[in-house]
Design a protein around this motif. Sequence first.
Motif, PDB file in Angstrom:
ATOM      1  N   LEU A  91       0.828  -1.213   0.000  1.00  0.00           N
ATOM      2  CA  LEU A  91       0.000   0.000   0.000  1.00  0.00           C
ATOM      3  C   LEU A  91       0.860   1.260   0.000  1.00  0.00           C
ATOM      4  O   LEU A  91       0.582   2.219  -0.728  1.00  0.00           O
ATOM      5  N   LEU A  92       1.906   1.269   0.798  1.00  0.00           N
ATOM      6  CA  LEU A  92       2.784   2.439   0.835  1.00  0.00           C
ATOM      7  C   LEU A  92       3.567   2.582  -0.471  1.00  0.00           C
ATOM      8  O   LEU A  92       3.770   3.696  -0.960  1.00  0.00           O
ATOM      9  N   PHE A  93       3.978   1.472  -1.042  1.00  0.00           N
ATOM     10  CA  PHE A  93       4.650   1.505  -2.337  1.00  0.00           C
ATOM     11  C   PHE A  93       3.720   2.074  -3.405  1.00  0.00           C
ATOM     12  O   PHE A  93       4.123   2.887  -4.234  1.00  0.00           O
ATOM     13  N   LEU A  94       2.467   1.654  -3.371  1.00  0.00           N
ATOM     14  CA  LEU A  94       1.473   2.151  -4.317  1.00  0.00           C
ATOM     15  C   LEU A  94       1.312   3.667  -4.203  1.00  0.00           C
ATOM     16  O   LEU A  94       1.281   4.373  -5.216  1.00  0.00           O
ATOM     17  N   VAL A  95       1.239   4.168  -2.986  1.00  0.00           N
ATOM     18  CA  VAL A  95       1.129   5.616  -2.764  1.00  0.00           C
ATOM     19  C   VAL A  95       2.329   6.336  -3.360  1.00  0.00           C
ATOM     20  O   VAL A  95       2.181   7.338  -4.064  1.00  0.00           O
ATOM     21  N   VAL A  96       3.516   5.835  -3.096  1.00  0.00           N
ATOM     22  CA  VAL A  96       4.736   6.488  -3.571  1.00  0.00           C
ATOM     23  C   VAL A  96       4.791   6.492  -5.099  1.00  0.00           C
ATOM     24  O   VAL A  96       5.030   7.539  -5.714  1.00  0.00           O
ATOM     25  N   VAL A  97       4.548   5.359  -5.721  1.00  0.00           N
ATOM     26  CA  VAL A  97       4.688   5.269  -7.179  1.00  0.00           C
ATOM     27  C   VAL A  97       3.613   6.082  -7.907  1.00  0.00           C
ATOM     28  O   VAL A  97       3.909   6.772  -8.882  1.00  0.00           O
ATOM     29  N   ILE A  98       2.389   6.023  -7.438  1.00  0.00           N
ATOM     30  CA  ILE A  98       1.333   6.816  -8.076  1.00  0.00           C
ATOM     31  C   ILE A  98       1.671   8.297  -8.005  1.00  0.00           C
ATOM     32  O   ILE A  98       1.554   9.023  -8.998  1.00  0.00           O
ATOM     33  N   ASN A  99       2.112   8.749  -6.851  1.00  0.00           N
ATOM     34  CA  ASN A  99       2.448  10.165  -6.711  1.00  0.00           C
ATOM     35  C   ASN A  99       3.698  10.547  -7.498  1.00  0.00           C
ATOM     36  O   ASN A  99       3.797  11.683  -7.967  1.00  0.00           O
ATOM     37  N   GLU A 100       4.629   9.619  -7.670  1.00  0.00           N
ATOM     38  CA  GLU A 100       5.783   9.907  -8.530  1.00  0.00           C
ATOM     39  C   GLU A 100       5.334  10.130  -9.967  1.00  0.00           C
ATOM     40  O   GLU A 100       5.777  11.085 -10.622  1.00  0.00           O
TER      41      GLU A 100
END
Length: 147
Positions: A98-107
Amino acid sequence: MDRGKIIRSLRINYIVSIVAALAVVLAFELGFIEKGAMVNVVSADAMYMIQVTAVMLTIALIPLAIKGFTRAMEKVKGNPEEVVVALFCKKSLQRIFLLFLVVVINEFVYYGLGYDSSLYCCLIGLGSMIYSFPTKMVLEQSLGERE
């Protein structure tokens, strides 16, 4: 599976997710993917919806990842050790994802649309990943809380 192997496996997933997030940054910074590429392709309304969605995902997923893990581990009191360890593995992987998803989407929103707030959301996601680092201490606490 012994606890050391479990923690090692979770740490490998954690490190791979951080390296993958950094690879996305490098891809944009080194020019493999063009910065602002989505600006010319996406309409203004769609850009706004993408930006709002990225921020809302950050607001929703970070507390879910951190607090959801804690609440799930509190509910396994009195269960056998195998159940606690299995839930610990499952919830740790979910939290990292979930945290990885947040980071990549925002990147992608930051580099693709040039939306500065996504950079801040990405940094918040990376900061939250500090709390998701799998340790033996957390596993032992989860096992020790059961009665």
